[in-house]
Every structure is written in structure tokens, then in C-alpha cells.
Design an enzyme around this catalytic site. Structure first.
Site, PDB file in Angstrom:
ATOM      1  N   ASP A   1      14.383  -2.424  14.095  1.00 31.01           N
ATOM      2  CA  ASP A   1      15.293  -1.549  13.331  1.00 31.01           C
ATOM      3  C   ASP A   1      14.718  -0.138  13.398  1.00 31.01           C
ATOM      4  OD1 ASP A   1      17.279  -0.581  11.746  1.00 31.01           O
ATOM      5  OD2 ASP A   1      16.586  -1.493   9.882  1.00 31.01           O
TER       6      ASP A   1
ATOM      7  N   GLU B   1       0.850  -1.198   0.000  1.00 26.41           N
ATOM      8  CA  GLU B   1       0.000   0.000   0.000  1.00 26.41           C
ATOM      9  C   GLU B   1       0.888   1.251   0.000  1.00 26.41           C
ATOM     10  OE1 GLU B   1      -3.149   1.910   3.284  1.00 26.41           O
ATOM     11  OE2 GLU B   1      -1.834   0.249   3.816  1.00 26.41           O
ATOM     12  N   TRP B   2       0.531   2.229  -0.817  1.00 27.73           N
ATOM     13  CA  TRP B   2       1.198   3.534  -0.738  1.00 27.73           C
ATOM     14  C   TRP B   2       0.526   4.334   0.377  1.00 27.73           C
ATOM     15  CZ3 TRP B   2       5.294   6.333  -1.961  1.00 27.73           C
ATOM     16  CH2 TRP B   2       5.224   7.722  -1.765  1.00 27.73           C
ATOM     17  N   ILE B   3       1.322   4.800   1.320  1.00 21.36           N
ATOM     18  CA  ILE B   3       0.754   5.645   2.384  1.00 21.36           C
ATOM     19  C   ILE B   3       1.334   7.044   2.224  1.00 21.36           C
ATOM     20  CG2 ILE B   3       0.575   6.016   4.883  1.00 21.36           C
ATOM     21  CD1 ILE B   3       0.646   3.000   5.266  1.00 21.36           C
TER      22      ILE B   3
HETATM   23  P1  ADP Z   1      14.527   0.029   2.573  1.00 20.69           P
HETATM   24  O1  ADP Z   1      14.153  -1.399   2.797  1.00 20.69           O
HETATM   25  O2  ADP Z   1      15.251   0.229   1.294  1.00 20.69           O
HETATM   26  O3  ADP Z   1      15.278   0.631   3.744  1.00 20.69           O
HETATM   27  P2  ADP Z   1      12.047   1.283   3.432  1.00 20.69           P
HETATM   28  O4  ADP Z   1      11.011   0.244   3.549  1.00 20.69           O
HETATM   29  O5  ADP Z   1      12.733   1.680   4.706  1.00 20.69           O
HETATM   30  O6  ADP Z   1      13.171   0.840   2.366  1.00 20.69           O
HETATM   31  O7  ADP Z   1      11.425   2.545   2.724  1.00 20.69           O
HETATM   32  C1  ADP Z   1      12.195   3.688   2.362  1.00 20.69           C
HETATM   33  C2  ADP Z   1      11.426   4.969   2.669  1.00 20.69           C
HETATM   34  O8  ADP Z   1      10.223   5.015   1.916  1.00 20.69           O
HETATM   35  C3  ADP Z   1      11.014   5.065   4.131  1.00 20.69           C
HETATM   36  O9  ADP Z   1      11.975   5.790   4.844  1.00 20.69           O
HETATM   37  C4  ADP Z   1       9.673   5.789   4.076  1.00 20.69           C
HETATM   38  O10 ADP Z   1       9.879   7.180   4.187  1.00 20.69           O
HETATM   39  C5  ADP Z   1       9.140   5.507   2.695  1.00 20.69           C
HETATM   40  N1  ADP Z   1       8.079   4.470   2.721  1.00 20.69           N
HETATM   41  C6  ADP Z   1       8.213   3.187   3.160  1.00 20.69           C
HETATM   42  N2  ADP Z   1       7.082   2.507   2.993  1.00 20.69           N
HETATM   43  C7  ADP Z   1       6.187   3.358   2.448  1.00 20.69           C
HETATM   44  C8  ADP Z   1       4.807   3.237   2.026  1.00 20.69           C
HETATM   45  N3  ADP Z   1       4.171   2.088   2.137  1.00 20.69           N
HETATM   46  N4  ADP Z   1       4.204   4.319   1.498  1.00 20.69           N
HETATM   47  C9  ADP Z   1       4.869   5.484   1.368  1.00 20.69           C
HETATM   48  N5  ADP Z   1       6.166   5.659   1.730  1.00 20.69           N
HETATM   49  C10 ADP Z   1       6.821   4.619   2.264  1.00 20.69           C
END
Ligand code: ADP
Length: 277
Positions: free
Chosen positions: A184, A82-84
Site C-alpha cells: 500500500d 513506537e513513536w517515531i
Molecule cells: P492509518 O492506518 O489510519 O492509515 P497510518 O498507520 O497510515 O494510519 O498512520 C497515519 C500517519 O501517522 C502516517 O501517515 C504517518 O505520517 C504517521 N505515523 C504512522 N506511524 C507512525 C509512528 N510510529 N510514529 C510517528 N508517526 C507515525
């Protein structure tokens, strides 16, 4: 990327998302709805299965993105979520949400499966004894990796042995409860939705001593004092918690030593020399 998007019948919406250290992440769309797509070439599908399992565990207590599809396509592991839409929120609410995770208990330390800390393995063999769990499953797994990468000197080995003795002497008889950890908990792995509700992403869950999440939150910045004060008010930590933070920060510093190299060596040495005092 293009092929993966075709396979999933999606289009890239904009530039890559920054913030993540490990994977490629994109906002994508199917024309109606937006999604968050993470992918990693040359990675097994289990890599994102671990993330899906972790998010499912957190979902019982806090807001996490829904996961829609994961697997591997031509040796590239992917996870579609899901995009949040990010918004603004406050540190007090964040502390409150974290405390909800930390109220979920288990009988033992560990977790039903191993998972990952970044790209590195995180071992979660169940144990009744917190320190045994922490030294064996956390620190010594990373130390073994550091040895394999020539980042573990005789000096470090000596300091580690003193560190371990000190921790046992000072904290060995204190008892802690196994609670659900994000695992984490740095500032890049939490944000707020447009309603101001904290969202938790990219976990490395296990059941452990909750001060581990607090220690990580204080290691690289990004959380304000208000966060810590609110957490202490909502779910006070046992006495001596400030002195235990460095013990838990050592785990994350070892992970950074293993991933990024000797630039984290001085911090590791400092914590080895002082940790647990
Ligand atoms: P990675 O596994 O590469 O560290 P993350 O899951 O931490 O990636 O996501 C990177 C960044 O994207 C996060 O710091 C957050 O700001 C943004 N993000 C993560 N998940 C979502 C989401 N579902 N919708 C919108 N932004 C997200």
C-alpha cells in the site's frame, strides 16, 4: 478513547494525527516515553494482528516502528507502537530502501496469511503463476465486493474481460519473480525519521511483482521523479514496465471505488479501457 487510554495507562499527548484514512491515530505518552496508538471501534483484534505481522516481515529489510501491544478492548481493536519523530529525508534513500524490500524473494506469489487493504480483505492464496494470482486474489476479490455494493455494471464486466485478455496476450508469457511488497505504497505510508532514514508504515504485505509498489507510488502523487529515477538505477525494472503500471493501478482504484464510491468510477473505467495496451 479515554477508557482505552486508562486501560493502557497512557495519556493523549496532543491532537489526533492526520494522514491516515482508516483508523484513529494518536500520539500518547506514559509520562516517560511517547507512543503511536491506532485504534478502530467495532473491529476484530485480527485487524491489527495483520498489521503487526506485516511490519515484522518488512523489518528484515527496512525501518518500521516497533510494535508493543495490540488486541481489543470493549470491541475496539488497538495497536500501540513506537513513536517515531518525523524528519526530513531524500527520495534517493527512499528508493534505495524500497529496493531492499524488493530484493527479498519467495518461492511463490501470495503470503502465509490473508490481510487487509484499508478495511477491505486482501486475499493471499499462494500461487506459482503471477497473473493467475493477480487476477484472482487481487482484482476479482475487489470486483466481487463492487458487485455487492452495486458498483459493478455490465459495461465494466465487458471491459474487464477485454482487459484481462489483453494482459494475457501481451504479458502472459513474461515471467516475474515473487518479491516482498509493502502493498500500500502511497506517500502517507512512508516518512523519514530525524536521521533522514525512511520509515515504512501501514503495509498490506504479500509476495508479488514489485512493479505493484511502483504503480501505487505513481497513482496519487507525493513521490518525485528522482524517486523513480533512483529506483530504476538501483534495481532496474523489466522492459515494458511503464505499460504495466496501469494494470496494477487498477487494483488500488477498485479498492477506492469500493471504499469511497463512484467518485473513482471514471478512473476505473479509464484504466479498464486502456490498461495493458
Ligand atoms: P492509518 O492506518 O489510519 O492509515 P497510518 O498507520 O497510515 O494510519 O498512520 C497515519 C500517519 O501517522 C502516517 O501517515 C504517518 O505520517 C504517521 N505515523 C504512522 N506511524 C507512525 C509512528 N510510529 N510514529 C510517528 N508517526 C507515525
Amino acid at each position: 478513547m479515554e477508557e482505552l487510554l486508562n486501560y493502557l495507562h497512557l495519556q493523549a499527548k496532543a491532537v489526533p494525527i492526520s494522514g491516515g484514512d482508516i483508523n484513529q491515530a494518536y500520539r500518547v505518552t506514559d509520562g516517560e516515553k511517547d507512543y503511536f496508538l491506532k485504534y478502530h471501534p467495532q473491529m476484530s483484534a485480527d485487524f491489527f494482528q495483520a498489521e503487526v505481522d506485516g511490519l515484522a516481515e518488512l523489518k528484515n529489510a527496512v525501518r518500521v516502528p516497533k510494535t508493543y501491544q495490540h488486541g481489543s478492548f470493549k470491541d475496539t481493536a488497538f495497536l500501540l507502537m513506537e513513536w517515531i519523530e518525523p524528519g526530513e529525508g531524500n527520495q534517493k534513500d527512499l528508493a534505495h530502501e524500497l529496493s531492499k524490500l524488493h530484493k527479498i524473494n519467495a518461492l511463490k506469489f501470495g503470503y502465509k496469511r490473508n490481510n487487509f487493504m484499508g478495511l477491505l480483505p486482501q486475499v493471499n492464496q499462494k500461487s506459482d503463476d503471477w497473473w493467475e494470482f493477480y487476477f484472482t486474489n487481487r482484482l476479482e476479490v475487489q470486483i466481487k465486493i463492487a458487485k455487492g455494493r452495486n458498483r459493478w455494471t455490465i459495461e465494466r464486466e465487458k471491459e474487464y474481460s477485454l482487459f484481462k485478455d489483453r494482459v494475457y496476450q501481451k504479458w502472459g508469457t513474461m515471467s516475474f519473480e515473487p518479491t516482498l511488497l509493502h502493498g500500500d505504497f502511497w506517500s502517507g505510508n512512508t516518512f523519514f525519521d530525524t536521521q533522514g532514514q525512511p520509515v515504512f508504515v501501514d503495509p498490506a504485505v504479500s509476495y508479488g511483482h514489485r512493479e505493484v509498489d511502483i504503480a501505487m507510488s505513481q497513482l496519487f502523487g507525493g513521490f518525485r521523479q528522482e524517486f523513480l529515477d533512483s529506483y530504476q538505477e538501483i534495481l532496474p525494472m523489466q522492459s515494458g514496465w511503464q505499460d504495466r503500471l496501469t494494470i496494477y493501478q487498477l487494483y488500488y482504484l477498485l479498492v477506492h471505488l469500493n471504499i469511497f464510491g463512484e467518485s473513482y468510477g471514471d478512473s476505473v473505467d479509464r484504466v479498464l479501457a486502456l490498461g495493458g495496451k
